[in-house]
Design an enzyme around this catalytic site. Structure first.
Site, PDB file in Angstrom:
ATOM      1  N   VAL A 175     -25.165 -12.747  11.452  1.00  0.00           N
ATOM      2  CA  VAL A 175     -23.824 -13.341  11.373  1.00  0.00           C
ATOM      3  C   VAL A 175     -23.080 -13.202  12.706  1.00  0.00           C
ATOM      4  O   VAL A 175     -21.860 -13.270  12.755  1.00  0.00           O
ATOM      5  CB  VAL A 175     -22.982 -12.725  10.228  1.00  0.00           C
ATOM      6  N   CYS A 176     -23.837 -12.993  13.774  1.00  0.00           N
ATOM      7  CA  CYS A 176     -23.230 -12.909  15.098  1.00  0.00           C
ATOM      8  C   CYS A 176     -23.519 -14.197  15.854  1.00  0.00           C
ATOM      9  O   CYS A 176     -24.659 -14.663  15.890  1.00  0.00           O
ATOM     10  CB  CYS A 176     -23.801 -11.728  15.873  1.00  0.00           C
ATOM     11  N   ILE A 177     -22.491 -14.791  16.454  1.00  0.00           N
ATOM     12  CA  ILE A 177     -22.705 -16.037  17.204  1.00  0.00           C
ATOM     13  C   ILE A 177     -22.304 -15.876  18.670  1.00  0.00           C
ATOM     14  O   ILE A 177     -22.027 -16.838  19.368  1.00  0.00           O
ATOM     15  CB  ILE A 177     -21.950 -17.228  16.557  1.00  0.00           C
ATOM     16  N   THR A 178     -22.314 -14.605  19.135  1.00  0.00           N
ATOM     17  CA  THR A 178     -22.007 -14.333  20.541  1.00  0.00           C
ATOM     18  C   THR A 178     -22.881 -15.176  21.464  1.00  0.00           C
ATOM     19  O   THR A 178     -22.412 -15.756  22.437  1.00  0.00           O
ATOM     20  CB  THR A 178     -22.219 -12.833  20.846  1.00  0.00           C
TER      21      THR A 178
END
Length: 328
Positions: A175-178
């Site tokens: 759930v990380c979109i860095t």
């Protein structure tokens, strides 16, 4: 230099078996020591709001598992430490690096937690180094975990500042979109980044993010992790704090990133997203299965304990591990 290392991620690696030396996988010891305490598994649920709350933290501590309480209920942190210590359990909390956190750390002197994690997205920062030094000065007996980082230089600097362990992983999480929002990170090569960082580390490393299967825990240990932080595999349980949502008669639980608008309550500097996961059973069932799978991994390694995984050979099989089976 990084260019000297092969670049790979979890699905690109298979570990190579050794002769088994134990009669049953149940003989394999999955425990690991971090600081002054020993835990049942080299695994820690991610310190995120949809993964754990105070009740889950208490359940984990009572069961002999490591945990790190998230930092998004700031006012609740001191009462939480008291709640845990009153029951003879370890207290493990998170802090940020804003100015008011310095006063907060000073307030902990009368009832210091055993573990503090300095938890920011880009941990190779002067602000983190300054906070490590502050905690070590005010609470010399507290074990300090600092992160997140993705380079050997960062690991060395945080260790030199006094960190007892570093957390490696910039944006490989589900759930990380860095990586999408910024172009930076260890997404897609997290396991190689872990290996690169571990070669420079003198203290424990916690691999954080990108774990999709229980076998990835063994792979993390092989490439230098002492502990593995896991989000999505721990989300969606009956005990998980995430909201339960029904879609077409099926139960789902929400899981969102720590820098998402859902956690922040505002759409500003967002580097996380929300997903729905099919509702799972009890958390303890997952922990038990992880332990059994890790015991099997240790037996395949020809070992008796977690550290034996560090010495196995491996092969790089570019993206072929699932043989075209996308369901994993």
């Amino acid at each position: 230099m990084l260019n000297e290392f092969p670049i790979f991620d979890y699905e690109d690696i298979q570990l190579i078996p050794n002769k088994c030396v134990i009669k049953s996988r149940a003989e394999a010891d999955t425990s690991v020591t971090l600081g002054n305490h020993t835990f049942k598994l080299p695994v820690v649920p991610a310190n995120m709001q949809t993964i754990l709350d105070e009740n889950v933290a208490e359940q984990l501590a009572k069961g002999g598992y490591f945990y790190i309480m998230h930092r998004f209920d700031e006012a609740g942190r001191i009462p939480f430490i008291k709640r845990m210590h009153d029951q003879g359990l370890i207290a493990s909390i998170s802090v940020g690096v804003k100015d008011y956190e310095y006063d907060f750390v000073r307030q902990l002197k009368t009832d210091a937690p055993e573990y503090i994690t300095i938890d920011i997205a880009h941990g190779h920062a002067d602000s983190v180094i300054s906070m490590i030094q502050h905690i070590k000065k005010e609470l010399p007996d507290t074990f300090v975990i600092a992160g997140n980082v993705g380079t050997p230089e960062a690991v060395r600097e945080l260790e030199n500042a006094g960190a007892d362990a570093t957390k490696v992983g910039i944006g490989p999480g589900k759930v990380c979109i860095t990586k999408v929002k910024t172009g930076f990170g260890t997404g897609g090569w997290q396991l190689a980044a872990l290996r690169w960082c571990a070669k420079a580390a003198r203290k424990p490393i916690i691999a954080d993010g990108g774990i999709r299967t229980h076998g990835d825990i063994a792979k993390s240990i092989r490439f230098g992790a002492s502990m593995v932080m896991i989000g999505s595999l721990f989300a969606g349980h009956i005990e998980s704090p995430g909201k339960t949502i029904e879609v077409d008669g099926e139960q789902f639980k929400e899981y969102y990133g720590s820098a998402s608008q859902y956690q922040k309550g505002a759409y500003k500097n967002v580097e996380g997203k929300r997903i729905l996961l099919p509702a799972k059973g009890h958390l303890q069932d997952t922990l038990t299965e992880m332990e059994q799978d890790l015991q099997s991994a240790i037996s395949y390694a020809g070992g008796r304990q977690v550290a034996d995984l560090k010495h196995v050979d491996y092969v790089i099989v570019k993206n072929s591990i699932w043989n075209g089976d996308a369901s994993h």
